[in-house]
Design a protein around this motif. Sequence first.
Motif, mmCIF file in Angstrom:
data_model
loop_
_atom_site.group_PDB
_atom_site.id
_atom_site.type_symbol
_atom_site.label_atom_id
_atom_site.label_comp_id
_atom_site.label_asym_id
_atom_site.label_seq_id
_atom_site.Cartn_x
_atom_site.Cartn_y
_atom_site.Cartn_z
ATOM 1 N N ARG A 103 4.196 -1.328 16.086
ATOM 2 C CA ARG A 103 3.401 -0.703 15.032
ATOM 3 C C ARG A 103 3.768 -1.289 13.675
ATOM 4 N NH1 ARG A 103 2.914 5.731 14.715
ATOM 5 N NH2 ARG A 103 1.179 5.314 16.122
ATOM 6 N N LEU A 104 2.752 -1.744 12.932
ATOM 7 C CA LEU A 104 2.930 -2.202 11.566
ATOM 8 C C LEU A 104 2.577 -1.077 10.604
ATOM 9 C CD1 LEU A 104 2.532 -4.854 13.289
ATOM 10 C CD2 LEU A 104 1.704 -5.911 11.174
ATOM 11 N N TYR A 105 3.035 -1.206 9.363
ATOM 12 C CA TYR A 105 2.747 -0.126 8.405
ATOM 13 C C TYR A 105 1.252 0.036 8.176
ATOM 14 C CZ TYR A 105 1.481 -2.808 4.177
ATOM 15 O OH TYR A 105 0.835 -3.590 3.255
ATOM 16 N N ILE A 106 0.501 -1.049 8.288
ATOM 17 C CA ILE A 106 -0.951 -0.951 8.076
ATOM 18 C C ILE A 106 -1.632 -0.133 9.172
ATOM 19 C CG2 ILE A 106 -1.166 -3.058 6.709
ATOM 20 C CD1 ILE A 106 -2.104 -4.506 9.234
ATOM 21 N N ASP A 107 -0.973 0.014 10.318
ATOM 22 C CA ASP A 107 -1.537 0.838 11.392
ATOM 23 C C ASP A 107 -1.477 2.322 11.041
ATOM 24 O OD1 ASP A 107 -1.990 -1.434 12.961
ATOM 25 O OD2 ASP A 107 0.025 -1.360 13.806
ATOM 26 N N ARG A 108 -0.698 2.668 10.033
ATOM 27 C CA ARG A 108 -0.582 4.063 9.598
ATOM 28 C C ARG A 108 -1.528 4.376 8.424
ATOM 29 N NH1 ARG A 108 3.715 6.972 11.513
ATOM 30 N NH2 ARG A 108 5.303 5.869 12.728
ATOM 31 N N LEU A 109 -2.259 3.387 7.971
ATOM 32 C CA LEU A 109 -3.182 3.574 6.859
ATOM 33 C C LEU A 109 -4.553 4.022 7.349
ATOM 34 C CD1 LEU A 109 -2.384 0.323 4.832
ATOM 35 C CD2 LEU A 109 -1.403 2.606 4.477
ATOM 36 N N SER A 110 -5.352 4.552 6.439
ATOM 37 C CA SER A 110 -6.747 4.840 6.768
ATOM 38 C C SER A 110 -7.471 3.518 7.038
ATOM 39 C CB SER A 110 -7.427 5.562 5.604
ATOM 40 O OG SER A 110 -7.549 4.692 4.488
ATOM 41 N N LYS A 111 -8.585 3.586 7.746
ATOM 42 C CA LYS A 111 -9.339 2.364 8.055
ATOM 43 C C LYS A 111 -9.754 1.634 6.783
ATOM 44 C CE LYS A 111 -11.187 3.756 12.549
ATOM 45 N NZ LYS A 111 -12.411 4.011 13.364
ATOM 46 N N ARG A 112 -10.165 2.393 5.798
ATOM 47 C CA ARG A 112 -10.612 1.784 4.542
ATOM 48 C C ARG A 112 -9.464 1.076 3.827
ATOM 49 N NH1 ARG A 112 -13.751 5.022 -0.367
ATOM 50 N NH2 ARG A 112 -13.940 3.225 -1.774
ATOM 51 N N GLU A 113 -8.306 1.738 3.768
ATOM 52 C CA GLU A 113 -7.162 1.145 3.092
ATOM 53 C C GLU A 113 -6.632 -0.061 3.864
ATOM 54 O OE1 GLU A 113 -4.081 1.083 0.007
ATOM 55 O OE2 GLU A 113 -6.242 1.381 0.241
ATOM 56 N N ALA B 83 0.857 -1.192 0.000
ATOM 57 C CA ALA B 83 0.000 0.000 0.000
ATOM 58 C C ALA B 83 0.882 1.227 0.000
ATOM 59 C CB ALA B 83 -0.918 0.019 1.221
ATOM 60 N N GLU B 84 0.374 2.309 -0.563
ATOM 61 C CA GLU B 84 1.126 3.556 -0.581
ATOM 62 C C GLU B 84 1.097 4.207 0.799
ATOM 63 O OE1 GLU B 84 -0.209 6.105 -3.727
ATOM 64 O OE2 GLU B 84 1.111 5.102 -5.164
ATOM 65 N N LEU B 85 2.276 4.656 1.241
ATOM 66 C CA LEU B 85 2.406 5.241 2.575
ATOM 67 C C LEU B 85 3.493 6.309 2.557
ATOM 68 C CD1 LEU B 85 1.604 5.093 5.616
ATOM 69 C CD2 LEU B 85 3.490 3.479 5.904
ATOM 70 N N GLY B 86 3.233 7.427 3.204
ATOM 71 C CA GLY B 86 4.225 8.491 3.297
ATOM 72 C C GLY B 86 5.234 8.232 4.401
ATOM 73 N N ARG B 87 6.498 8.389 4.060
ATOM 74 C CA ARG B 87 7.596 8.287 5.027
ATOM 75 C C ARG B 87 8.574 9.434 4.757
ATOM 76 N NH1 ARG B 87 7.123 4.240 9.161
ATOM 77 N NH2 ARG B 87 6.388 2.299 8.222
ATOM 78 N N ALA B 88 9.323 9.802 5.783
ATOM 79 C CA ALA B 88 10.356 10.826 5.613
ATOM 80 C C ALA B 88 11.409 10.360 4.614
ATOM 81 C CB ALA B 88 11.004 11.143 6.953
ATOM 82 N N GLU B 89 11.907 11.287 3.810
ATOM 83 C CA GLU B 89 12.910 10.977 2.788
ATOM 84 C C GLU B 89 14.236 10.550 3.408
ATOM 85 O OE1 GLU B 89 15.071 10.809 -0.889
ATOM 86 O OE2 GLU B 89 12.968 10.556 -0.336
ATOM 87 N N HIS B 90 14.540 11.069 4.608
ATOM 88 C CA HIS B 90 15.784 10.730 5.294
ATOM 89 C C HIS B 90 15.485 10.227 6.705
ATOM 90 C CE1 HIS B 90 16.851 13.749 2.227
ATOM 91 N NE2 HIS B 90 17.950 13.039 2.083
ATOM 92 N N ALA B 91 16.343 9.355 7.203
ATOM 93 C CA ALA B 91 16.149 8.828 8.558
ATOM 94 C C ALA B 91 17.493 8.465 9.177
ATOM 95 C CB ALA B 91 15.236 7.601 8.542
ATOM 96 N N THR B 92 17.571 8.645 10.493
ATOM 97 C CA THR B 92 18.741 8.220 11.260
ATOM 98 C C THR B 92 18.268 7.408 12.455
ATOM 99 O OG1 THR B 92 20.099 10.120 10.607
ATOM 100 C CG2 THR B 92 20.729 8.966 12.633
ATOM 101 N N VAL B 93 18.868 6.239 12.620
ATOM 102 C CA VAL B 93 18.556 5.357 13.749
ATOM 103 C C VAL B 93 19.825 5.147 14.558
ATOM 104 C CG1 VAL B 93 18.004 2.974 14.372
ATOM 105 C CG2 VAL B 93 16.588 4.170 12.711
ATOM 106 N N ARG B 94 19.692 5.224 15.875
ATOM 107 C CA ARG B 94 20.827 5.037 16.777
ATOM 108 C C ARG B 94 20.549 3.867 17.702
ATOM 109 N NH1 ARG B 94 23.544 10.021 16.331
ATOM 110 N NH2 ARG B 94 22.197 11.588 15.328
ATOM 111 N N GLY B 95 21.573 3.101 17.975
ATOM 112 C CA GLY B 95 21.455 1.967 18.882
ATOM 113 C C GLY B 95 22.830 1.379 19.119
ATOM 114 N N VAL B 96 22.867 0.077 19.359
ATOM 115 C CA VAL B 96 24.138 -0.634 19.524
ATOM 116 C C VAL B 96 24.081 -1.911 18.709
ATOM 117 C CG1 VAL B 96 24.583 0.309 21.838
ATOM 118 C CG2 VAL B 96 23.344 -1.861 21.603
ATOM 119 N N ASP B 97 25.257 -2.542 18.528
ATOM 120 C CA ASP B 97 25.271 -3.838 17.863
ATOM 121 C C ASP B 97 25.210 -4.944 18.916
ATOM 122 O OD1 ASP B 97 27.839 -4.156 18.920
ATOM 123 O OD2 ASP B 97 28.863 -3.893 16.999
#
Length: 221
Positions: free
Chosen positions: A179-189, A137-151
């Motif tokens: 959270r799954l990507y479908i949780d960011r969709l409209s109810k109909r989608e 499904a089509e979903l909007g996300r930020a063009e850039h992302a940074t994640v911090r953590g450890v290995d």
Amino acid sequence: MSEQSVPVPVTIVQGREVSDFPEFAPEAARGRVLRVTVTGEEVLHRVNRDVPEEMLGGAELARLVDDMFMTMYAAEGVGLAGNQVGVDLRLFVYDCPDDDGVRHVGHVINPVLDERDLEDAVVVENEGCLSVPGPHAELGRAEHATVRGVDKDGDEVVLTGSGYFARCLQHETDHTLGRLYIDRLSKRERKRVLKKMNEMASNVMERRQERAKELEAELAG
């Protein structure tokens, strides 16, 4: 006319560029194919536990990372979170290209996503999930992302990406927060996607089983 140089594919492992890297991350050869959880299972829909400090550097965590790489490849994914193999721990593995063709490979424990720069573009693209087998499904996300953590050994990891890899970082960090990507969709989608999943899931699962056998034989050889 002078000879044209052929660009060498770039691979970045754990946030650092490497000169050579195999088709599959070495962890996969040590791993097992685990069952991938499906939306509706409780572990996918809640914030998972931080990986405790005492697990860092240990054999149990290393085995889990190995198994997650193998499972991700068998399912033909580009990222996989701990709760997608039924484990209540915040981590994910990835082997994902960005929009420039750079390959990013690695894992991150207890990921934290930087807040989005309000000036950063939101890009709408198709998105899917191994725990929602089949549809996209089509979903909007930020063009850039940074994640911090450890290995897995507790060393700091900072992953920065754009385009498709940025989408992967956001998607997988979402998983660790229930959270799954479908949780960011409209109810109909969301309803449409779940209906399509029910139609496609059996074929997807069959393909995964076939791929797991192929991959196990390939890595064993």
